[in-house]
Design a protein around this motif. Structure first.
Motif, mmCIF file in Angstrom:
data_model
loop_
_atom_site.group_PDB
_atom_site.id
_atom_site.type_symbol
_atom_site.label_atom_id
_atom_site.label_comp_id
_atom_site.label_asym_id
_atom_site.label_seq_id
_atom_site.Cartn_x
_atom_site.Cartn_y
_atom_site.Cartn_z
ATOM 1 N N PRO A 32 0.638 -1.329 0.077
ATOM 2 C CA PRO A 32 -0.096 0.123 -0.072
ATOM 3 C C PRO A 32 0.846 1.320 -0.004
ATOM 4 O O PRO A 32 2.181 1.210 0.325
ATOM 5 C CB PRO A 32 -0.701 -0.067 1.262
ATOM 6 N N GLY A 33 0.316 2.500 -0.482
ATOM 7 C CA GLY A 33 1.253 3.601 -0.398
ATOM 8 C C GLY A 33 1.219 3.976 -1.963
ATOM 9 O O GLY A 33 1.083 3.511 -2.928
ATOM 10 N N ASP A 34 1.617 5.417 -1.838
ATOM 11 C CA ASP A 34 1.577 5.985 -3.276
ATOM 12 C C ASP A 34 2.554 7.352 -3.340
ATOM 13 O O ASP A 34 2.658 7.889 -2.339
ATOM 14 C CB ASP A 34 0.188 6.650 -3.437
ATOM 15 N N LEU A 71 1.355 10.966 -2.639
ATOM 16 C CA LEU A 71 0.954 11.135 -1.472
ATOM 17 C C LEU A 71 2.072 11.733 -0.538
ATOM 18 O O LEU A 71 2.123 12.441 0.451
ATOM 19 C CB LEU A 71 0.199 10.059 -0.428
ATOM 20 N N VAL A 72 3.243 11.102 -0.756
ATOM 21 C CA VAL A 72 4.559 11.364 0.192
ATOM 22 C C VAL A 72 4.759 12.804 -0.375
ATOM 23 O O VAL A 72 5.327 13.574 0.485
ATOM 24 C CB VAL A 72 5.494 10.377 -0.310
#
Lengths: 318, 520
Positions: free
Chosen positions: A34-36, A39-40
Motif C-alpha cells: 500500500p502507499g503512493d 501522497l508522499v
C-alpha cells in the motif's frame, strides 16, 4: 582458455538473469504494497486532482508492466531515470554515484575489521585448542552471532560515544574530506556490522584449521623437522583459507543487510539509507536502482571469490 | 566553498559534501570552542526535503527550514498572538480591507530591497491557477491586492475573512515573501534548492537526504540577529538516532523527540527538554454516512465508553493532554474551556445511550489506522475499551497513512484514527472539519446551525467575539459526536545543556527560533 571463457560467460549470464529476476520481484512487491509516491510528495495537500496530475507527470498512470519495461529499457542504456519522491526530479544515477563511496567505505572497513578479528581469534583458538584462549574466542564468536547489528550499534554508541566520548554518536566524515576522519567516524558503524560477521568467520577458520592441523601431510612435514611456523603457514593455513574465503563471499549479503540499518542509525548518507528512504517514500525506481547495485555487488564479490579460490586451489579450475 | 547564484544540482551536491561534514568537523579541528560558531540543529524523524520554495512546500521538514530563511508580513509570539514581522503595523479600516505598513530597508539575501511589489507578487503567485500552489485555496477570498506606495499595501476580500491574518504568518501557510525580481518571469527550477528570502539565514549548501548548511544574513533587518553565524542542519531519519546524536555531542538541538524517552531525558542533566501542548488535534473520525456511525446515540455511546486519559498515558507516555474539542487548547482564545461531560468515561451513561440507538452489543465495525507505533496503539486502546464497555465487536485494521488518507477522502472507511498538526487558525480545524462544505469534513457531518455559526466566525474580525463563536460551535458539535476528539500531543525540542535563547512555540517553530540562539 576457451574453457575458462565459457566458465566466465556462464557465470556472467547467470548473474544477469539473477539480477533481472531480482528487479522484477522488487518492482512488483513495491507496487503491491500500500502507499503512493504522490501522497508522499504532496503530503497534507494531496487532492484527487493533484494526485492525478502527479501520476500522469511521472508516467505512473501507465500499466505496471509498461512502467517496468520502460525502466528496464533505461537501465540497459545506463539511465536509471529520475527520483519520484525521495529527492524529486534528481537523476538517480547521480544520486547513487554520490552515495556509493560512503557505503563502499563502510562495507570494506567492516569487512577488514571482521577479517582481521577472525584471523587473530580463529588462529589463536585453533592452535591453543581446549585452553582458556580457545574457550574465550569461541564464546566471543557465539556472542557475536547472537547480537543483532542494530542493537549492537546503539550499545556501541551508548558505551564508546556517549559514555567514553571516543567516537561521534552521529554522522560520518566523507573519506574524500578526511581519511582519518572517515576512519574515526566510521569505526562504530563498521564495528557494529563487523561483529556478527567476525563471529562466523572465526568459527569457520577455527574448524578448518583444526581439521587441517590433524592431517597426515602436516604430521609428515613436522617429522621432516620443519618449524611450527613454516608448517602452519604452508601446509595448514593455505589449505584452511579456502572455506574461509567462500564464507566471506556468502556473508557479503549480510554485510549489505547490515549497512541498510546501520546507515540509518549513524546517519551515514549511503546507498543503504537511500534504499530505506526510497522504500518508505514509494520511490520505485530508486529502490530498483539500489537493488541492482546491491545485486551487482553480491554477484561481483561471489565471482571474485570463485576466481580467488581457483587460484588458491588450481584443481578447482580443472 | 560558496554556491553560485544558479548552481546545478550537481554543484549543490558537491558543496553539500563539505557542508554536511562541518557538523562533525570539531573532532578533527581540535574542538575549537567559540561562543557558538556553528549551531548544529538536527531535524529529527524526517529526512526528505523536496523544495524550499514556500509556495510549493508541503512537508514539515521543509517548513522547518523555510521559517529560518523567510519572513511573512506577520508572525506569532509565544502566546500565539499575531504580531507584525515584515509589516511594521497593520489596520482594518473596514471588515473587508487590510492595510499593511511595511518595514523600510528590509533586504533579500541578494541585497535587493523588499517592497510592497514583492508582497503583491508573492500573493498573486500563490493565487495563480497556473502555479497551482497547494496553499492556493487559503488565499482565494482575496479580491484585490493594491500597492499604494513602496511601503504600503492593501488587501481586499469580497466578504470579511478573519482567518486571513493567520494565513499571513510565518507558519505552514506558503505566504513567505519571495523576491519578485528573481521570479517574475517564472520560477527557475533552482529556486527549490537555492531560495532567496529575507530571513535571518541564507542557504549555503544542501545535500539531499543528509544535511543543510545555513549562514547568517548579514543585512537582516532585526539588529543583533541572527546571533550565530552558521547553522548546520543534519536530517536525521530516526528520532532515536537524534537523541543519541544529542547525548553524544554531535548536535545541539533537535526538532522533535520520541515520547517514550521524555521521562528519562528530563532527569538527564546533559539535556534540556522543552515541551508544551502543540497545535494539533487527534481524534477518531467516524463516517457519519455509514452504519453503525449514522446513529447519533451510537456515536455518543462510543464517546462515553473510553477513558481519554488512559490514551494519553498509554499512547503518548503522558506527553499530552485530553482534548476538550477539536480546536487545540494552545489556540487559547478559541478553544473550549470546560471538559464536556460527553467526553468523559461513564459506562452507565454509555450503555443508556446505546439502548436508545438502533445498534446494540455485538455491532461490528473496523477502525482504520497505520504504522507500527503510536497511531496503531491509539486505535488499539480505543477498540479495546469500547469493546469492553459496550460489548461491541470492533476491530483494528492497520494500513499506511497515505492509504488511510485516500480512503477517508473517498469515503471508503467506517472509522479511522486521524489528526491535524501545525494548523494555526481555529477556522482550519472547526470550519474545515465541521462545516458541511469543509475541505476536511470526511465524516460527512452536516448541521445547519453549526454551518451558520462557522460562517459568522469567519467574518468576525474581533478576536474575542470570534473565539466565543468557536466555543458555541464546539458545544453544539460535541452533542452530535461526528468525530471523537481524543487528545493533543506535546511538541518537544531537546537542547544540549549549553544552548540558550531557543524559544519553543506551540506549532513547533523550529527554523524561526534558530536566529535567537546565542550559546551552544
Amino acid at each position: 582458455m576457451p574453457k575458462g571463457l565459457r566458465y566466465f560467460l556462464t557465470r556472467f549470464i547467470g548473474a544477469l538473469i539473477t539480477m533481472l529476476v531480482g528487479t522484477v520481484v522488487v518492482f512488483f512487491v513495491m507496487k503491491a504494497a500500500p502507499g503512493d509516491p504522490a501522497l508522499v510528495v504532496l503530503g497534507d495537500f494531496a487532492t484527487p486532482e493533484t494526485i492525478a496530475k502527479f501520476n500522469s507527470d511521472q508516467g505512473l498512470d501507465q500499466p505496471e508492466l509498461v512502467q517496468y519495461f520502460n525502466w528496464l529499457a533505461g537501465i540497459v542504456q545506463f539511465d536509471f531515470g529520475t527520483s519520484l519522491s525521495v529527492s524529486q526530479g534528481e537523476d538517480i544515477g547521480a544520486l547513487i554515484a554520490y552515495r556509493l563511496p560512503s557505503t563502499f567505505f563502510i562495507g570494506i572497513y567492516a569487512l577488514t575489521i571482521a577479517i582481521c578479528l577472525a584471523l587473530v581469534l580463529g588462529t589463536l583458538a585453533a592452535t591453543r585448542r581446549g585452553t582458556l584462549v580457545d574457550t574465550s574466542a569461541t564464546s566471543l564468536a557465539v556472542l557475536g552471532v547472537s547480537m543483532p547489528d542494530f542493537w549492537l550499534g546503539y550499545m556501541l554508541i551508548l558505551g564508546l560515544s556517549i559514555g567514553m566520548g571516543w567516537f561521534p554518536s552521529y554522522g560520518f566524515v566523507q573519506p574524500s574530506t578526511s581519511i582519518l576522519g572517515a576512519l574515526h567516524s566510521g569505526f562504530l558503524p563498521a564495528l557494529a556490522i563487523a561483529a556478527p560477521m567476525a563471529a562466523v568467520f572465526t568459527r569457520t577458520l577455527r574448524t578448518s584449521l583444526i581439521e587441517n592441523l590433524d592431517r597426515d601431510h602436516v604430521r609428515v612435514a613436522r617429522s621432516f623437522g620443519q618449524t611450527g611456523r613454516f608448517t602452519f603457514l604452508h601446509h595448514v593455513f593455505r589449505n584452511s583459507i579456502i572455506p574461509f574465503i567462500v564464507v566471506i563471499g556468502l556473508q557479503v549479503r549480510y554485510l549489505l543487510g547490515g549497512v541498510v540499518i546501520i546507515e540509518r542509525i549513524f546517519g551515514i548518507n549511503g546507498i543503504g539509507s537511500l534504499m530505506v528512504e526510497a522504500a518508505f517514500a514509494r520511490d520505485y525506481y530508486v529502490v530498483q536502482a539500489c537493488a541492482v547495485v546491491f545485486l551487482g555487488v553480491v554477484l561481483t564479490v561471489n565471482f571474485a571469490v570463485d576466481l580467488i579460490c581457483a587460484s588458491l586451489d588450481p584443481r578447482r579450475a580443472r | 566553498m560558496t554556491v553560485s547564484r544558479n548552481p546545478t544540482r550537481r554543484a549543490i551536491l558537491k558543496a553539500g559534501v563539505a557542508g554536511s561534514t562541518l557538523a562533525f568537523l570539531p573532532i578533527w579541528a581540535g574542538a575549537a570552542e567559540a561562543a557558538c560558531a556553528t549551531l548544529r540543529a538536527g531535524i529529527t524523524g524526517y529526512n526528505v526535503i523536496n523544495t524550499l520554495d514556500p509556495a510549493r512546500a508541503t512537508l514539515i521538514p521543509e517548513s522547518y527550514v523555510i521559517w529560518g530563511m523567510f519572513n511573512c508580513l506577520l508572525k506569532f509570539d509565544e502566546g500565539m498572538n499575531i504580531i507584525p514581522d515584515l509589516a511594521e503595523s497593520y489596520e482594518t479600516p473596514t471588515p473587508t480591507l487590510l492595510r499593511f505598513k511595511l518595514r523600510q530597508g528590509v533586504k533579500f539575501h541578494d541585497g535587493v530591497e523588499m517592497t510592497a511589489e514583492d508582497v503583491k507578487f508573492t500573493l498573486e503567485r500563490l493565487r495563480s491557477e497556473e502555479f497551482a500552489s497547494p496553499h492556493r485555496s487559503k488565499f482565494a477570498p482575496l479580491s484585490d491586492i493594491r500597492v499604494i506606495d513602496a511601503y504600503t499595501i492593501e488587501l481586499e476580500t469580497a466578504e470579511p475573512f478573519a482567518p486571513l491574518l493567520s494565513y499571513l504568518t510565518n507558519t505552514r501557510t506558503g505566504s513567505q515573501i519571495v523576491p519578485k525580481h528573481l521570479l517574475e518571469n517564472g520560477t527557475p527550477e533552482s529556486f527549490a534548492t537555492n531560495p532567496i528570502g529575507t530571513g535571518p539565514f541564507k542557504l549555503q549548501s544542501y545535500e539531499p537526504g543528509a544535511a543543510l548548511t545555513l549562514t547568517a544574513h548579514t543585512e537582516y533587518f532585526e539588529p543583533g540577529l541572527p546571533k550565530v553565524q552558521m547553522v548546520n542542519i543534519p536530517l536525521i531519519a530516526e528520532e532515536s538516532a537524534g537523541v543519541t546524536a544529542l547525548l553524544g555531542g554531535s548536535i545541539d538541538v533537535t526538532s522533535t523527540a520520541p515520547f517514550a524517552d521524555i521521562p528519562n531525558l528530563e532527569k538527564d542533566k546533559r539535556v534540556q527538554v522543552l515541551k508544551k501542548p502543540g497545535t494539533n488535534s487527534r481524534f477518531i473520525s467516524l463516517n457519519n454516512a455509514v452504519a453503525p456511525f449514522d446513529d447519533v446515540h451510537f456515536r455518543r455511546a462510543l464517546s462515553l465508553a473510553f477513558d481519554r486519559q488512559a490514551m494519553v498515558d498509554v499512547v503518548l507516555f503522558g506527553e499530552g493532554r485530553v482534548a476538550k474539542g477539536v480546536i487545540p487548547s494552545s489556540i487559547s482564545w478559541a478553544a473550549a474551556q470546560e471538559q464536556p461531560t460527553l467526553t468523559m468515561l461513564d459506562p452507565a451513561a454509555a450503555k443508556a445511550e446505546m439502548a436508545k440507538s438502533k445498534y446494540g452489543p455485538g455491532t461490528e465495525a473496523t477502525v482504520l489506522t497505520w504504522g507500527s507505533s503510536w497511531w496503531k496503539r491509539f486505535a488499539e486502546v480505543f477498540v479495546l475499551q469500547v469493546n469492553q464497555v459496550l460489548g461491541v465487536n470492533f476491530k483494528v485494521e492497520v494500513s499506511d497513512s497515505g492509504t488511510v488518507y485516500q480512503r477517508m477522502q473517498a469515503g471508503d472507511v467506517q472509522a479511522s484514527i486521524w489528526g491535524w498538526l501545525g494548523l494555526v487558525d481555529p477556522d482550519e480545524y472547526a470550519y474545515e472539519i465541521y462545516h458541511s462544505k469543509g475541505s476536511r469534513n470526511y465524516e460527512k457531518y452536516s448541521n445547519p446551525e453549526v454551518d451558520k455559526l462557522l460562517e459568522q466566525a469567519r467574518s468576525e474580525m474581533d478576536q474575542s467575539a470570534r473565539g466565543d463563536l468557536y466555543r458555541q460551535v464546539e458545544a453544539l458539535v460535541i452533542e452530535d459526536c461526528p468525530i471523537l476528539p481524543c487528545f493533543e500531543s506535546n511538541v518537544h525540542n531537546l537542547l544540549s545543556a549549553k544552548v540558550t535563547g531557543f524559544v519553543q512555540l506551540p506549532y513547533s517553530a523550529f527554523g524561526s527560533q534558530l536566529a535567537n540562539v546565542d550559546n551552544c
